[in-house]
Design a protein around this motif. Sequence first.
Motif, mmCIF file in Angstrom:
data_model
loop_
_atom_site.group_PDB
_atom_site.id
_atom_site.type_symbol
_atom_site.label_atom_id
_atom_site.label_comp_id
_atom_site.label_asym_id
_atom_site.label_seq_id
_atom_site.Cartn_x
_atom_site.Cartn_y
_atom_site.Cartn_z
ATOM 1 N N MET A 200 0.778 -1.079 0.024
ATOM 2 C CA MET A 200 0.101 0.041 0.023
ATOM 3 C C MET A 200 0.971 1.167 0.055
ATOM 4 S SD MET A 200 -3.228 0.463 2.462
ATOM 5 C CE MET A 200 -2.658 1.493 3.466
ATOM 6 N N LYS A 201 0.474 2.245 -0.998
ATOM 7 C CA LYS A 201 1.391 3.419 -0.848
ATOM 8 C C LYS A 201 0.993 4.373 0.086
ATOM 9 C CE LYS A 201 -0.359 3.510 -4.890
ATOM 10 N NZ LYS A 201 -0.875 4.287 -6.043
ATOM 11 N N PRO A 202 2.146 5.071 0.629
ATOM 12 C CA PRO A 202 1.849 5.929 2.006
ATOM 13 C C PRO A 202 1.205 7.271 1.379
ATOM 14 C CG PRO A 202 4.021 5.889 1.222
ATOM 15 C CD PRO A 202 3.500 4.922 0.241
ATOM 16 N N VAL A 203 0.385 7.843 2.442
ATOM 17 C CA VAL A 203 0.073 9.127 2.312
ATOM 18 C C VAL A 203 0.835 10.118 2.825
ATOM 19 C CG1 VAL A 203 -2.083 10.726 2.966
ATOM 20 C CG2 VAL A 203 -2.261 8.190 2.581
ATOM 21 N N LEU A 204 1.456 11.080 2.163
ATOM 22 C CA LEU A 204 2.269 11.958 2.585
ATOM 23 C C LEU A 204 1.625 13.440 2.667
ATOM 24 C CD1 LEU A 204 5.305 13.186 2.530
ATOM 25 C CD2 LEU A 204 4.972 13.484 0.149
ATOM 26 N N TYR A 205 1.965 14.118 4.004
ATOM 27 C CA TYR A 205 1.428 15.538 4.086
ATOM 28 C C TYR A 205 2.961 16.339 4.215
ATOM 29 C CZ TYR A 205 -3.372 15.470 5.103
ATOM 30 O OH TYR A 205 -4.690 15.183 4.816
ATOM 31 N N ILE A 206 2.946 17.117 3.204
ATOM 32 C CA ILE A 206 3.982 17.943 3.284
ATOM 33 C C ILE A 206 3.870 19.280 4.205
ATOM 34 C CG2 ILE A 206 5.669 19.742 2.056
ATOM 35 C CD1 ILE A 206 5.100 17.808 -0.647
ATOM 36 N N VAL A 207 4.342 19.533 5.114
ATOM 37 C CA VAL A 207 4.035 20.363 6.349
ATOM 38 C C VAL A 207 4.901 21.719 6.058
ATOM 39 C CG1 VAL A 207 3.679 20.985 8.968
ATOM 40 C CG2 VAL A 207 3.104 18.628 8.006
ATOM 41 N N ILE A 208 4.238 22.989 6.035
ATOM 42 C CA ILE A 208 5.035 24.202 5.667
ATOM 43 C C ILE A 208 4.585 25.366 6.389
ATOM 44 C CG2 ILE A 208 5.481 25.656 3.561
ATOM 45 C CD1 ILE A 208 4.454 23.309 1.805
ATOM 46 N N PRO A 209 5.460 25.605 7.351
ATOM 47 C CA PRO A 209 5.238 26.716 8.245
ATOM 48 C C PRO A 209 5.242 28.266 7.319
ATOM 49 C CG PRO A 209 7.483 26.234 8.486
ATOM 50 C CD PRO A 209 6.746 25.250 7.661
ATOM 51 N N CYS A 210 4.182 28.951 7.625
ATOM 52 C CA CYS A 210 4.262 30.295 6.848
ATOM 53 C C CYS A 210 4.165 31.361 7.686
ATOM 54 C CB CYS A 210 3.157 30.285 5.919
ATOM 55 S SG CYS A 210 3.101 28.789 4.838
ATOM 56 N N TYR A 211 4.942 32.378 7.732
ATOM 57 C CA TYR A 211 4.769 33.607 8.588
ATOM 58 C C TYR A 211 5.035 34.883 7.511
ATOM 59 C CZ TYR A 211 5.339 37.086 11.926
ATOM 60 O OH TYR A 211 5.428 38.441 12.773
ATOM 61 N N ASN A 212 3.991 35.713 7.422
ATOM 62 C CA ASN A 212 4.098 36.785 6.536
ATOM 63 C C ASN A 212 4.821 36.556 5.144
ATOM 64 O OD1 ASN A 212 2.978 38.087 8.451
ATOM 65 N ND2 ASN A 212 5.073 39.200 9.302
ATOM 66 N N GLU A 213 4.293 35.548 4.437
ATOM 67 C CA GLU A 213 4.880 35.046 3.278
ATOM 68 C C GLU A 213 3.949 35.336 2.130
ATOM 69 O OE1 GLU A 213 7.927 34.038 3.137
ATOM 70 O OE2 GLU A 213 8.292 32.683 4.805
ATOM 71 N N TRP B 189 -2.823 34.062 5.191
ATOM 72 C CA TRP B 189 -3.934 33.105 5.669
ATOM 73 C C TRP B 189 -4.993 33.161 4.571
ATOM 74 C CZ3 TRP B 189 -5.035 28.735 7.124
ATOM 75 C CH2 TRP B 189 -6.370 28.255 7.632
ATOM 76 N N GLU B 190 -5.354 34.369 4.036
ATOM 77 C CA GLU B 190 -6.245 34.502 2.800
ATOM 78 C C GLU B 190 -5.684 33.759 1.513
ATOM 79 O OE1 GLU B 190 -5.605 37.265 4.897
ATOM 80 O OE2 GLU B 190 -7.576 36.903 5.801
ATOM 81 N N ILE B 191 -4.510 33.713 1.383
ATOM 82 C CA ILE B 191 -3.989 33.098 0.290
ATOM 83 C C ILE B 191 -4.196 31.581 0.286
ATOM 84 C CG2 ILE B 191 -1.855 32.775 -1.073
ATOM 85 C CD1 ILE B 191 -0.950 35.450 -0.448
ATOM 86 N N ILE B 192 -3.684 31.236 1.475
ATOM 87 C CA ILE B 192 -3.868 29.649 1.965
ATOM 88 C C ILE B 192 -5.355 29.085 1.678
ATOM 89 C CG2 ILE B 192 -3.629 28.072 3.803
ATOM 90 C CD1 ILE B 192 -1.400 29.375 4.900
ATOM 91 N N VAL C 200 0.705 25.894 7.596
ATOM 92 C CA VAL C 200 0.380 26.178 8.678
ATOM 93 C C VAL C 200 0.647 27.700 8.750
ATOM 94 C CG1 VAL C 200 0.894 25.734 11.121
ATOM 95 C CG2 VAL C 200 1.390 23.998 9.731
ATOM 96 N N ASN C 201 -0.238 28.426 8.950
ATOM 97 C CA ASN C 201 -0.111 29.887 8.984
ATOM 98 C C ASN C 201 0.144 30.239 10.589
ATOM 99 O OD1 ASN C 201 -0.269 32.774 8.612
ATOM 100 N ND2 ASN C 201 -2.680 32.539 9.398
ATOM 101 N N ASP C 202 1.300 30.804 10.616
ATOM 102 C CA ASP C 202 1.709 31.186 12.118
ATOM 103 C C ASP C 202 1.402 32.539 12.591
ATOM 104 O OD1 ASP C 202 2.977 30.902 14.430
ATOM 105 O OD2 ASP C 202 5.246 31.419 13.485
ATOM 106 N N GLY C 203 0.131 32.828 12.302
ATOM 107 C CA GLY C 203 -0.429 34.006 12.920
ATOM 108 C C GLY C 203 0.276 35.228 12.241
ATOM 109 N N SER C 204 0.201 35.238 10.823
ATOM 110 C CA SER C 204 0.866 36.165 9.879
ATOM 111 C C SER C 204 0.090 37.340 10.084
ATOM 112 C CB SER C 204 0.798 35.754 8.273
ATOM 113 O OG SER C 204 1.533 34.405 8.244
#
Length: 317
Positions: A1-14, A56-59, A47-51
């Motif tokens: 079975m193929k694994p489910v991947l989550y790419i986790v990306i922190p974003c602050y004012n980006e 967050w709107e973009i996400i 992961v929007n870090d309180g930008s």
Amino acid sequence: MKPVLYIVIPCYNEEEVLPITAPLFLDKIKELVSLDKIDDKSRVMFVNDGSKDKTWEIIKDLASKEEHFVGITQSRNRGHQNAVLAGLMEAKELCDITISIDCDGQDDINAMNEMVDAYADGCEVVYGVRSKRDTDTFFKRFTAESFYKLLNSMGAEVVYNHADYRLVSSRVLNEFANYKEVNIFLRGMFPLVGFKSTSVYYERNERIAGESHYPLSKMLSLAFDGITSLSVKPIRMITGFGVFVAFVSLVLLVYSIVQHILGNTNDGWSSIMVAICFLGGVQLISIGVIGEYVGKTYMETKARPRYIISERTYDEK
Ligand code: UDP
Ligand code: MG
């Protein structure tokens, strides 16, 4: 079975960077799916870090248009480490493997293929390691490399030139969840969890847009946090230094008595001043260092939440 991947990306004012890099992450997911390495349920999790800007709107906009994009937001800015932690803890329930990576395009996303292959070969943690730093300025390179050397010499073992670009399986994350400390320094903590691990090497690029959030001052405080949250070596060094000073004082004491008997005791003003000033300084530094640990203990005893997720682009399970 193929694994489910989550790419986790922190974003602050980006807001400048996200529109450029988000499609790149999506393409990577699609490529890995088409290569049959991961399941199509894989996602890019921002992961929007309180930008304070439109991040967050973009996400939210990205998530509404493309099912492979999902996002969560922290209730306020808590810093890079806490943002990554929030994403990993959220993702571990939804996937088999996570890869954490910065959103600024500095870390080569093509290393993900090799990371996923390493997982298929049985590695539960795969560290992304920068093979060289040609594009960094001399100053950034020098300070960053000193950072790793300082950490290691102070007893905080970290993988050299590894930041937070890393594949971690949800199995490891479930164990990691038992590390309840509030002062977190992820790259120093994963090696403590154990499990089979390996490194993949990649070249680090320049930031695609926007500015680094890690000037020297933040890097120094991260190094200091790293050291004090992972090791008590500084306290031991102070003790060692105290023993050394005490020994020197003993020699001086004998010397003074001999001088006194010989009748040579005159002006010793300068030496006394020097000793007082020096010891005063040493004592203040030592109290400061110990105070850091006391402060950390204080923060730990409060056991406040390490992150608070205030909104998701999907329904919570
Ligand atoms: N970041 C974050 N919270 C912060 C500061 C930074 O989530 O308070 C994120 C940022 O958006 C980026 C990553 O952490 O994705 C690394 O930050 P940056 O690129 O500024 O640091 P550098 O690569 O220069 O060390
Ligand atoms: Mg960066």
